[in-house]
Design an enzyme around this catalytic site. Sequence first.
Site, PDB file in Angstrom:
ATOM      1  CD  GLU A   1      -3.197   0.455   0.237  1.00 48.53           C
ATOM      2  OE1 GLU A   1      -2.681   1.454  -0.287  1.00 48.53           O
ATOM      3  OE2 GLU A   1      -4.398   0.196   0.154  1.00 48.53           O
TER       4      GLU A   1
ATOM      5  CG  ASN B   1      -8.454   3.048   1.108  1.00 48.93           C
ATOM      6  OD1 ASN B   1      -7.229   2.998   1.045  1.00 48.93           O
ATOM      7  ND2 ASN B   1      -9.188   1.973   1.285  1.00 48.93           N
TER       8      ASN B   1
ATOM      9  CG  ASP C   1      -7.343   0.377  -1.799  1.00 46.90           C
ATOM     10  OD1 ASP C   1      -6.885   1.219  -1.039  1.00 46.90           O
ATOM     11  OD2 ASP C   1      -7.135  -0.845  -1.639  1.00 46.90           O
TER      12      ASP C   1
END
Length: 297
Positions: free
Chosen positions: A24, A154, A204
Amino acid sequence: MTAASEGIRFEAESILECANELGEGPVWDAARELLIWVDIFAGTVESLDRDGRHDRRRYEGQVAAIAPRRGGGAVIAVERRLLAIDDDGTLLGELAAVEEDLPDNRFNDCRCDPQGRLWAGTLSRIRNEGDGCLYMFDGERPPRPMVTGTTISNGIGWDPGGGWMYFVDSLTQRLDAYEFDPADGSLGERRTVAEIDPERGLPDGLAVDAEGGVWLAMFGGGTVDRFSPEGEVEAVIELPVANPTCPAFGGPSLETLYVTSSIHREPPEYFDPSPLGGALFACEPGVAGAPVPPFAG
């Protein structure tokens, strides 16, 4: 007219088979000319330099995000704390902490605004609706709640003009934009840029390009889609994995779009059996990225 604005479909290629469980938050560290990102569940900070050297450093707890820091080093979001590290990854100390009364929460995506303030969102690991929050942190005062009542904070980004902040609370299945005051970071009216069909994936992380396009990762859907500020899908990057997590522009001219991905074993429906699951991907979509400044605090 750039390739991106013509609506072309791109394919991203794997450039590092790092098998991140939950890769991420990639960001280009311009001062050191390398890409940095995290593997949340593994608790690692990872980097890839221009010569292809991959480095990995582990910390105690889930490491949700990293942001370069002006003057060197970085800020990492670990559980509910923001910590300072130096260029070698050595911990220097705690900068701030939030939500000590919510042990099931942790930080998630973090990004710096054009003025160098850090925006850091939290999520509920057990998906308690409304338990999360998006904070703004300038390094001088405690983190200030800016968007409350979120569940999975997010993607965060700003349009090139600096007047709008894009934000994703994943379970809403929306890409939102807030009026943004660069002077003090205050937010105004929210508008929905796009409603995301769940069959397309869970929205996301995101990155904004120099023309104002918003590149949004579709977790579970295997694509990164470019939205216009009006919400039209103008380009699609197809990946050979199910779970892309976050894009980021990098390279000296910010012309490469990097994408992290996830194997994500829990919950079971998010497991990606692809041999490239958790790899780092890249493509050149024909448009450069908007710069993301380091943390100024």
